[in-house]
Design a protein around this motif. Structure first.
Motif, PDB file in Angstrom:
ATOM      1  N   THR A 126       0.848  -1.181   0.000  1.00 23.64           N
ATOM      2  CA  THR A 126       0.000   0.000   0.000  1.00 23.64           C
ATOM      3  C   THR A 126       0.888   1.236   0.000  1.00 23.64           C
ATOM      4  O   THR A 126       1.683   1.439   0.928  1.00 23.64           O
ATOM      5  CB  THR A 126      -0.921   0.021   1.233  1.00 23.64           C
ATOM      6  OG1 THR A 126      -1.762  -1.132   1.222  1.00 23.64           O
ATOM      7  CG2 THR A 126      -1.781   1.275   1.230  1.00 23.64           C
ATOM      8  N   THR A 128       0.481   5.232  -0.304  1.00 30.19           N
ATOM      9  CA  THR A 128      -0.566   6.242  -0.278  1.00 30.19           C
ATOM     10  C   THR A 128      -0.114   7.522   0.420  1.00 30.19           C
ATOM     11  O   THR A 128       0.718   7.488   1.335  1.00 30.19           O
ATOM     12  CB  THR A 128      -1.826   5.672   0.425  1.00 30.19           C
ATOM     13  OG1 THR A 128      -2.876   6.612   0.336  1.00 30.19           O
ATOM     14  CG2 THR A 128      -1.552   5.340   1.879  1.00 30.19           C
ATOM     15  N   VAL A 153      -1.841  -1.432  -3.925  1.00 32.49           N
ATOM     16  CA  VAL A 153      -2.694  -0.246  -3.896  1.00 32.49           C
ATOM     17  C   VAL A 153      -1.793   0.986  -3.959  1.00 32.49           C
ATOM     18  O   VAL A 153      -0.901   1.159  -3.125  1.00 32.49           O
ATOM     19  CB  VAL A 153      -3.560  -0.190  -2.623  1.00 32.49           C
ATOM     20  CG1 VAL A 153      -4.357   1.114  -2.582  1.00 32.49           C
ATOM     21  CG2 VAL A 153      -4.483  -1.391  -2.549  1.00 32.49           C
ATOM     22  N   SER A 155      -2.458   5.017  -4.162  1.00 35.80           N
ATOM     23  CA  SER A 155      -3.523   6.009  -4.145  1.00 35.80           C
ATOM     24  C   SER A 155      -3.108   7.292  -3.448  1.00 35.80           C
ATOM     25  O   SER A 155      -2.271   7.283  -2.542  1.00 35.80           O
ATOM     26  CB  SER A 155      -4.770   5.435  -3.450  1.00 35.80           C
ATOM     27  OG  SER A 155      -4.535   5.254  -2.078  1.00 35.80           O
ATOM     28  N   ASP A 156      -3.693   8.391  -3.915  1.00 41.43           N
ATOM     29  CA  ASP A 156      -3.589   9.693  -3.248  1.00 41.43           C
ATOM     30  C   ASP A 156      -2.148  10.166  -3.084  1.00 41.43           C
ATOM     31  O   ASP A 156      -1.820  10.860  -2.111  1.00 41.43           O
ATOM     32  CB  ASP A 156      -4.287   9.654  -1.893  1.00 41.43           C
ATOM     33  CG  ASP A 156      -5.766   9.317  -2.035  1.00 41.43           C
ATOM     34  OD1 ASP A 156      -6.509  10.120  -2.611  1.00 41.43           O
ATOM     35  OD2 ASP A 156      -6.161   8.212  -1.592  1.00 41.43           O
ATOM     36  N   ASN A 157      -1.280   9.804  -4.034  1.00 42.64           N
ATOM     37  CA  ASN A 157       0.089  10.298  -4.024  1.00 42.64           C
ATOM     38  C   ASN A 157       0.215  11.521  -4.922  1.00 42.64           C
ATOM     39  O   ASN A 157      -0.485  11.643  -5.937  1.00 42.64           O
ATOM     40  CB  ASN A 157       1.050   9.216  -4.520  1.00 42.64           C
ATOM     41  CG  ASN A 157       1.031   7.983  -3.646  1.00 42.64           C
ATOM     42  OD1 ASN A 157       1.569   7.979  -2.549  1.00 42.64           O
ATOM     43  ND2 ASN A 157       0.376   6.920  -4.125  1.00 42.64           N
ATOM     44  N   ILE A 179      -4.648  -1.688  -7.738  1.00 47.13           N
ATOM     45  CA  ILE A 179      -5.654  -0.638  -7.632  1.00 47.13           C
ATOM     46  C   ILE A 179      -4.922   0.696  -7.613  1.00 47.13           C
ATOM     47  O   ILE A 179      -4.112   0.959  -6.715  1.00 47.13           O
ATOM     48  CB  ILE A 179      -6.499  -0.796  -6.361  1.00 47.13           C
ATOM     49  CG1 ILE A 179      -7.260  -2.123  -6.399  1.00 47.13           C
ATOM     50  CG2 ILE A 179      -7.468   0.379  -6.220  1.00 47.13           C
ATOM     51  CD1 ILE A 179      -8.004  -2.427  -5.117  1.00 47.13           C
ATOM     52  N   ILE A 180      -5.195   1.534  -8.612  1.00 47.71           N
ATOM     53  CA  ILE A 180      -4.496   2.814  -8.744  1.00 47.71           C
ATOM     54  C   ILE A 180      -5.557   3.904  -8.821  1.00 47.71           C
ATOM     55  O   ILE A 180      -6.385   3.907  -9.740  1.00 47.71           O
ATOM     56  CB  ILE A 180      -3.610   2.832  -9.991  1.00 47.71           C
ATOM     57  CG1 ILE A 180      -2.579   1.691  -9.908  1.00 47.71           C
ATOM     58  CG2 ILE A 180      -2.889   4.169 -10.128  1.00 47.71           C
ATOM     59  CD1 ILE A 180      -1.829   1.473 -11.184  1.00 47.71           C
ATOM     60  N   SER A 181      -5.536   4.836  -7.880  1.00 48.62           N
ATOM     61  CA  SER A 181      -6.593   5.843  -7.856  1.00 48.62           C
ATOM     62  C   SER A 181      -6.129   7.136  -7.203  1.00 48.62           C
ATOM     63  O   SER A 181      -5.273   7.130  -6.305  1.00 48.62           O
ATOM     64  CB  SER A 181      -7.816   5.306  -7.104  1.00 48.62           C
ATOM     65  OG  SER A 181      -7.512   5.076  -5.745  1.00 48.62           O
ATOM     66  N   ASN A 182      -6.687   8.242  -7.683  1.00 49.17           N
ATOM     67  CA  ASN A 182      -6.564   9.567  -7.055  1.00 49.17           C
ATOM     68  C   ASN A 182      -5.121  10.028  -6.885  1.00 49.17           C
ATOM     69  O   ASN A 182      -4.794  10.731  -5.924  1.00 49.17           O
ATOM     70  CB  ASN A 182      -7.266   9.586  -5.699  1.00 49.17           C
ATOM     71  CG  ASN A 182      -8.752   9.317  -5.805  1.00 49.17           C
ATOM     72  OD1 ASN A 182      -9.399   9.743  -6.760  1.00 49.17           O
ATOM     73  ND2 ASN A 182      -9.280   8.583  -4.840  1.00 49.17           N
ATOM     74  N   ASN A 183      -4.230   9.635  -7.798  1.00 46.83           N
ATOM     75  CA  ASN A 183      -2.868  10.154  -7.764  1.00 46.83           C
ATOM     76  C   ASN A 183      -2.790  11.428  -8.590  1.00 46.83           C
ATOM     77  O   ASN A 183      -3.365  11.515  -9.680  1.00 46.83           O
ATOM     78  CB  ASN A 183      -1.899   9.107  -8.313  1.00 46.83           C
ATOM     79  CG  ASN A 183      -1.871   7.865  -7.458  1.00 46.83           C
ATOM     80  OD1 ASN A 183      -1.328   7.845  -6.366  1.00 46.83           O
ATOM     81  ND2 ASN A 183      -2.494   6.790  -7.959  1.00 46.83           N
TER      82      ASN A 183
END
Length: 203
Positions: A126, A128, A153, A155-157, A179-183
């Motif tokens: 993870t 993040t 995971v 995310s958010d980086n 899962i890759i999101s909100n970077n």
């Protein structure tokens, strides 16, 4: 440098709130913090500056690895003072790793490199809420064709490529279940790819 060997390894190590000013190195294999074969450990709130890697985490043999490790709230600054490739954080042969809320900046290779050179599947990463400034942001690399990296995971980086062209923010090689999101990716020149995947990767 902290480490163990197989079942004789260390457990529950805490490396916390240290300030380290490292001097020039002629090689990219120097590290401020080395943690090998130490399960259930915490690396929290450290500040490292200087032209070497901030952290090496992992194992050197099949029965020596780092598992269940939290890396949080550290500040690694490479300063860009050396011409050899250096990485902010390198993790090899480790499982169930959380990398959260770190600032890793001014490195000439990857800010975070996850790799596996041993014939053993690795899983549980993870990454993040990190602030990354480097030539490449995050790379997962599996150099042994018989293994894979699983359950990732990212995310958010915030990934700042500092205006460099022809490079990648996130690179996944032979990763299963990502899962890759909100970077948030910043790149001011052409040729920047926000996400490059290959091998067994599923998005």
């Amino acid at each position: 440098r902290i480490g163990g060997f197989g079942d004789r390894g260390l457990y529950g190590v805490r490396i916390e709130d240290n300030i380290m000013r490292m001097h020039s190195s002629r090689t990219n294999t120097r590290d401020a913090i080395v943690l090998q074969g130490a399960d259930d450990s915490r690396i929290i709130g450290n500040t490292v500056t200087g032209p070497i890697r901030g952290l090496f985490l992992g194992g050197t043999s099949l029965d020596e690895s780092a598992k269940n490790v939290l890396i949080e709230g550290n500040n690694f600054t490479g300063e860009g003072l050396t011409g050899v490739p250096i990485r902010g954080m390198e993790i090899n042969n480790a499982r169930n790793i959380t990398i959260r809320g770190n600032t890793i900046s001014n490195y000439k290779d990857e800010a975070i490199l996850i790799s596996n050179t041993k014939p053993d599947n690795l899983f549980g990463y993870t990454i993040t809420d990190n602030n990354l400034v480097a030539t490449d942001g995050i790379e997962f690399s599996c150099t042994n064709p018989c293994v894979s990296l699983q359950d990732v995971v990212i995310s958010d980086n915030r990934i700042d490529l500092a205006g460099r062209s022809g490079i990648d923010a996130i690179v996944l090689n032979d990763v299963i279940g990502a899962i890759i999101s909100n970077n948030y990716i910043i790149g001011t020149q052409g040729g920047v790819e926000g996400l490059v995947t290959s091998g067994l990767t599923n998005k």
